[in-house]
Design an enzyme around this catalytic site. Structure first.
Site, PDB file in Angstrom:
ATOM      1  CE  LYS A 116      -4.154  -1.822   2.086  1.00  0.00           C
ATOM      2  NZ  LYS A 116      -5.167  -1.548   3.095  1.00  0.00           N
ATOM      3  CD  GLU A 200      -4.302   6.320   4.453  1.00  0.00           C
ATOM      4  OE1 GLU A 200      -5.385   5.945   4.935  1.00  0.00           O
ATOM      5  OE2 GLU A 200      -3.891   5.966   3.356  1.00  0.00           O
ATOM      6  CG  LEU A 203     -10.096  11.083   5.463  1.00  0.00           C
ATOM      7  CD1 LEU A 203     -10.344  10.761   4.003  1.00  0.00           C
ATOM      8  CD2 LEU A 203      -9.734  12.555   5.595  1.00  0.00           C
ATOM      9  CD  GLU A 287      -7.149  -1.677  -0.642  1.00  0.00           C
ATOM     10  OE1 GLU A 287      -6.100  -2.347  -0.673  1.00  0.00           O
ATOM     11  OE2 GLU A 287      -8.202  -2.124  -0.179  1.00  0.00           O
ATOM     12  CG  ASN A 289      -8.816  -4.132  -4.099  1.00  0.00           C
ATOM     13  OD1 ASN A 289      -9.826  -3.663  -3.616  1.00  0.00           O
ATOM     14  ND2 ASN A 289      -7.796  -4.478  -3.343  1.00  0.00           N
ATOM     15  NE  ARG A 291      -8.976  -8.516  -4.599  1.00  0.00           N
ATOM     16  CZ  ARG A 291     -10.061  -7.959  -4.104  1.00  0.00           C
ATOM     17  NH1 ARG A 291     -11.200  -8.008  -4.759  1.00  0.00           N
ATOM     18  NH2 ARG A 291     -10.021  -7.297  -2.962  1.00  0.00           N
TER      19      ARG A 291
HETATM   20  P1  ADP Z   1      -8.328  -3.109   3.166  1.00  0.00           P
HETATM   21  O1  ADP Z   1      -7.293  -3.304   2.113  1.00  0.00           O
HETATM   22  O2  ADP Z   1      -8.045  -3.894   4.395  1.00  0.00           O
HETATM   23  O3  ADP Z   1      -9.729  -3.238   2.669  1.00  0.00           O
HETATM   24  P2  ADP Z   1      -8.508  -0.184   2.984  1.00  0.00           P
HETATM   25  O4  ADP Z   1      -7.319   0.685   3.016  1.00  0.00           O
HETATM   26  O5  ADP Z   1      -9.165  -0.406   1.662  1.00  0.00           O
HETATM   27  O6  ADP Z   1      -8.151  -1.588   3.668  1.00  0.00           O
HETATM   28  O7  ADP Z   1      -9.606   0.380   3.968  1.00  0.00           O
HETATM   29  C1  ADP Z   1     -10.785  -0.353   4.282  1.00  0.00           C
HETATM   30  C2  ADP Z   1     -11.774   0.539   4.996  1.00  0.00           C
HETATM   31  O8  ADP Z   1     -11.187   1.089   6.189  1.00  0.00           O
HETATM   32  C3  ADP Z   1     -12.240   1.754   4.201  1.00  0.00           C
HETATM   33  O9  ADP Z   1     -13.308   1.447   3.346  1.00  0.00           O
HETATM   34  C4  ADP Z   1     -12.647   2.680   5.333  1.00  0.00           C
HETATM   35  O10 ADP Z   1     -13.893   2.250   5.872  1.00  0.00           O
HETATM   36  C5  ADP Z   1     -11.617   2.425   6.408  1.00  0.00           C
HETATM   37  N1  ADP Z   1     -10.445   3.359   6.274  1.00  0.00           N
HETATM   38  C6  ADP Z   1      -9.263   3.104   5.677  1.00  0.00           C
HETATM   39  N2  ADP Z   1      -8.441   4.177   5.716  1.00  0.00           N
HETATM   40  C7  ADP Z   1      -9.116   5.167   6.349  1.00  0.00           C
HETATM   41  C8  ADP Z   1      -8.817   6.544   6.697  1.00  0.00           C
HETATM   42  N3  ADP Z   1      -7.651   7.105   6.382  1.00  0.00           N
HETATM   43  N4  ADP Z   1      -9.781   7.253   7.328  1.00  0.00           N
HETATM   44  C9  ADP Z   1     -10.984   6.690   7.650  1.00  0.00           C
HETATM   45  N5  ADP Z   1     -11.311   5.411   7.359  1.00  0.00           N
HETATM   46  C10 ADP Z   1     -10.413   4.639   6.722  1.00  0.00           C
END
Ligand code: ADP
Length: 448
Positions: A116, A200, A203, A287, A289, A291
């Site tokens: 990531k 990060e 949010l 991120e 994906n 796939r």
């Molecule tokens: P994964 O790869 O485990 O799915 P992600 O980075 O896609 O992880 O994040 C999954 C979920 O976590 C997001 O949809 C959101 O709900 C929460 N999330 C991730 N990063 C943040 C952030 N910086 N602020 C608030 N919520 C976050």
């Protein structure tokens, strides 16, 4: 064109891929563990082969066993589905070394986006807006403190190798930073074999909005608009809809163009999803994906376009079959994920399904691999059925979803189907103003 595709997966996604292959006139091979001998994907494929015992590590995740299965059956391509080996660059590389087509992007792109931190840096350089945070790995507490001083609290410590909603620690104030940093590293090492973490800005109450893209590997790319996946529990998606209720068509075009530009410049090949958090009308990349995703059918429904067929075609000829100007959204689609879990605890509920009645009628699509008499094994992901609704309008889609839920019967095991009746009655769902924390709060307030 490819002749024989081995599907390195199980459950509904294996069936979905078998169907796309049949539509294209391609033969299919199902692989299965000893726990899945009676599974639907085994029955529906042209051929099947057992690749090991129930434990995924010894079967669906065993690269040598899968390569051997390709050699025994003469498969010339492998579709990884989602989960299992679908984002494993080593798997893609080994297949390519064996002259077997991997239906997905190059090992290089899987690796680039699988980490990531590298993914974020790459996207930032390509002009994609990202969540403010550290400029890479956080090596020690003093670095963590410096970033925190810059971006403020709340913040989130995330595992660079994280996935599936795991490997994240929310930090509300400075006194929690040290503990979160240390435990995030320990947990990341245990779960992913890599203890790199980054920070990060957390949010507050954003939406999760993701853009579906397709590239041909030569620099041509299109986007198929967004999916709103904000209805989550423990960072796991529960219900998704497309298009999102909050984006204007100008905003959609703008973020779509940013994504297409990034994918073209990367010379990305195949389907992919660029995930964002959306807050105060701004997009923040989290991120990518590399796939097909669980929720891909809602995009297929609003565009009338088969994403899996396109994946297979691109892997065989590197040509995009569509142009951006031909992609127009028609209507609205919603997907509900039905899991074999007991609510309110959301604990696994494997076992025998005695009765199964799938909803039907106009605008209702069921992607599932269950049947009456099927025994849901305890070894794998608990997703057993996806209800996908399409309507001319969002209102019509919600009405149809209500009808579908009232027709669905899965008896013998517990499922999460009842939570959808709760969701679709709620004002925040009806007006589309929900965010990623909404469902969690709703369930807490229900005492669930
Ligand atoms: P994964 O790869 O485990 O799915 P992600 O980075 O896609 O992880 O994040 C999954 C979920 O976590 C997001 O949809 C959101 O709900 C929460 N999330 C991730 N990063 C943040 C952030 N910086 N602020 C608030 N919520 C976050």
């Amino acid at each position: 064109m490819l002749k024989k595709v081995l599907i390195a997966n199980r459950g509904e996604i294996a069936l979905r891929i078998i169907r796309a292959c049949k539509d294209l006139g391609i033969s299919t091979v199902a692989i299965h563990s000893t726990a899945d001998t009676n599974s639907m994907h085994v029955r529906m494929a042209d051929e099947s082969i057992c690749i090991g015992p129930p434990k995924a590590g010894d079967s669906y995740l065993s690269i040598p066993n899968i390569i051997a299965a390709c050699e025994v059956t003469g498969a010339d391509a492998v579709h990884p589905g989602y989960g299992f080996l679908s984002e494993n660059p080593k798997f893609a590389q080994i297949l390519s070394d064996h002259k077997i087509t991997y239906i997905g992007p190059s090992a290089h792109h899987i690796k680039l986006m699988g980490d990531k931190i590298t993914a974020k840096k790459t996207m930032e350089d390509l002009g994609v807006p990202c969540v403010p945070g550290s400029n890479g790995i956080i090596n020690n507490l003093s670095e963590a403190n410096n970033v925190a001083a810059k971006i403020g609290y709340p913040l989130i410590v995330k595992a660079s190798a994280g996935g599936g909603g795991r490997g994240m620690k929310l930090v509300l104030n400075n006194s929690d930073l040290e503990g979160a940093f240390k435990s995030a590293k320990i947990e990341a090492e245990a779960a992913f074999g890599n203890d790199d973490v980054y920070i990060e800005k957390y949010l507050l109450e954003p939406k999760h909005i993701e853009i579906q893209i397709i590239g041909d590997g030569k620099g041509n790319a299109v986007h198929l608009a967004e999916r709103d996946c904000s209805i989550q529990r423990r960072h796991q998606k529960i219900l998704e809809e497309a298009p999102s209720t909050v984006l204007s068509s100008d905003e959609r075009d703008e973020i779509g163009k940013i994504c297409v530009n990034a994918i073209s410049r990367l010379k990305y090949s195949g389907v992919g999803t660029i995930e964002f958090l959306y807050s105060n009308k701004e997009f923040y990349f989290i991120e990518m994906n590399t796939r097909i995703q669980v929720e891909h059918p809602i995009t297929e429904q609003i565009f009338g376009f088969d994403l899996i067929k396109e994946q297979i075609k691109i892997s065989s000829n590197n040509v995009l079959s569509i142009k951006q100007e031909d992609l127009n959204i028609k209507g609205h689609a919603i997907e509900c994920r039905i899991n074999a879990e007991k609510v309110p605890e959301f604990t696994a509920s494997p076992g025998k399904i005695n009765t199964y009645h799938a909803p039907g009628g106009l605008g209702i699509r069921i992607d599932s691999a269950i049947y009456a008499g099927y025994v849901v094994p305890p070894y794998y992901d608990s997703l057993i059925c996806k209800i996908i609704i399409h309507g001319e309008t969002r209102q019509e889609a919600i009405k149809r979803l209500e009808r579908a839920l009232s027709e669905l019967i899965i008896d013998g095991i517990s499922t999460t189907s009842e939570i959808f009746s709760l969701i679709i009655k709620n004002k925040k769902f009806l007006d589309g103003s929900y965010n990623i924390s909404w469902l969690e709060n709703l369930l807490d307030n229900q005492g669930k």
